[in-house]
Enzyme design. Structure first.
Site, PDB file in Angstrom:
ATOM      1  N   PRO A   1       0.994  -1.404   0.002  1.00 61.08           N
ATOM      2  CA  PRO A   1       0.142  -0.026  -0.023  1.00 61.08           C
ATOM      3  C   PRO A   1       0.587   1.298   0.134  1.00 61.08           C
ATOM      4  O   PRO A   1       0.751   2.107   0.963  1.00 61.08           O
ATOM      5  CB  PRO A   1      -0.767  -0.211   1.204  1.00 61.08           C
ATOM      6  CG  PRO A   1      -0.042  -0.908   2.147  1.00 61.08           C
ATOM      7  CD  PRO A   1       0.724  -1.731   1.376  1.00 61.08           C
ATOM      8  N   CYS A   2       1.582   1.671  -0.989  1.00 69.76           N
ATOM      9  CA  CYS A   2       2.401   2.996  -1.313  1.00 69.76           C
ATOM     10  C   CYS A   2       1.276   4.088  -1.154  1.00 69.76           C
ATOM     11  O   CYS A   2       1.612   5.007  -1.032  1.00 69.76           O
ATOM     12  CB  CYS A   2       3.260   2.972  -2.318  1.00 69.76           C
ATOM     13  SG  CYS A   2       1.990   2.398  -3.978  1.00 69.76           S
ATOM     14  N   HIS A   3       0.078   3.866  -1.524  1.00 70.64           N
ATOM     15  CA  HIS A   3      -0.884   4.918  -1.125  1.00 70.64           C
ATOM     16  C   HIS A   3      -1.215   5.507   0.006  1.00 70.64           C
ATOM     17  O   HIS A   3      -1.613   6.596   0.178  1.00 70.64           O
ATOM     18  CB  HIS A   3      -2.412   4.625  -2.077  1.00 70.64           C
ATOM     19  CG  HIS A   3      -2.958   3.448  -1.201  1.00 70.64           C
ATOM     20  ND1 HIS A   3      -2.647   2.150  -1.395  1.00 70.64           N
ATOM     21  CD2 HIS A   3      -3.906   3.634  -0.387  1.00 70.64           C
ATOM     22  CE1 HIS A   3      -3.464   1.218  -0.587  1.00 70.64           C
ATOM     23  NE2 HIS A   3      -4.200   2.251   0.096  1.00 70.64           N
TER      24      HIS A   3
END
Length: 297
Positions: A247-249
């Site tokens: 989850p780089c967001h």
């Protein structure tokens, strides 16, 4: 940079130069620490802070890089490659390649030839995706508006591999389900990724950020033992090949701005909003991991 930082920088520079020159001898921690006149404990801690990896990992990474060039340029056996690299056996070479390249030396020699990757396009609440996997796990997940560009990106990552369109596998279905229901942990999910030790460390740190929660580039840098390396962390995040599942967001700037996102800033805001709403519903005993109660109708 204060006087002590200058001294530490010079010591790490000296250590890196020594390791680079002598990695074929597979120097141990005590040997390199003695070269820079530090105790093994102090040197290990200092090297980790400045280089982002342990001295042992750094030696391993140089060894794999050297082995890659040997495999590319010489028709030698894996045993000969291992011996020339300073490793104790071909099995040790195999182990390092699996760790750093996510493929065996033979697979690397063939530039992925023979590695079978199945892929499929699927529509989600956040747009059309391309998802791909090997027998080992998910290797690619991307939000894409143009299928041709998505396939080009996938083939560039796995040159000469066999890419085959196929119906969604159970693992791919499970992965896509987690896009709509982030808290759902039913079913098995594995990744088949390759990256530098630093990239892998950053991706592992991303996995620790729970749905509905956010972190900053600075926090991620500190979590990986690299305080002050926010820019390097940002680069590693940008290299993430698996959207949403890694989850780089969930990483934003320290000033509260969302920052850039490989798959679009609007989609990043939508993902953060979706997960925050799911967290709020979960607090009221509803939860977006319930397939009967999706947040979006």
């Amino acid at each position: 940079m204060n006087a002590q930082d200058v001294i530490n920088y010079e010591r790490i520079t000296q250590a890196i130069a020594y390791i680079t020159e002598h990695f074929l001898e597979q120097p141990d921690l005590d040997t390199v620490a003695a070269e820079v006149h530090l105790s093994p404990y102090h040197f290990q801690k200092l090297f980790q802070e400045w280089a982002g990896v342990s001295p042992k990992k750094f030696v391993q990474y140089l060894s794999v890089s050297y082995a890659r060039e040997l495999i590319r340029s010489k028709p030698v056996s894996l045993f000969e490659t291992a011996m020339e690299t300073g490793l104790s056996s071909a099995s040790r070479l195999h182990e390092l390649f699996i760790t750093f390249e996510a493929m065996s030396p033979d697979e690397f020699r063939q530039r992925g030839a023979g590695l079978e990757i199945s892929y499929a396009f699927s529509d989600t609440v956040f747009g059309r995706t391309l998802i791909a996997s090997t027998s080992r796990g998910i290797c690619f997940l991307s939000f894409e508006d143009h299928e041709g560009e998505a396939l080009k990106d996938l083939s560039t990552r796995f040159p000469e591999s066999k890419l085959s369109p196929a119906a969604l596998s159970p693992m791919q279905q499970n992965a896509l389900r987690r896009i709509q229901y982030p808290n759902d942990r039913s079913g098995e999910l594995h990744f088949h990724l390759k990256g530098t030790p630093f990239q892998v460390k950053v991706w592992e740190a991303l996995l620790s950020i729970a749905p509905g929660r956010l972190s900053t580039y600075g926090n991620l840098a500190a979590q990986t033992g690299n305080t002050g390396a926010s820019r390097a962390v940002g680069t590693a995040i940008g290299a993430n090949p698996v959207a949403l599942l890694i989850p780089c967001h969930r990483v934003i700037q320290s000033n509260g701005l969302y920052g850039q996102y490989r798959w679009g800033s609007i989609r990043k805001k939508a993902l953060i909003g979706w997960e925050a709403a799911g967290l709020e519903l979960a607090g009221r005993g509803i939860g977006n991991n319930n397939p009967e109660l999706p947040i979006f109708e």
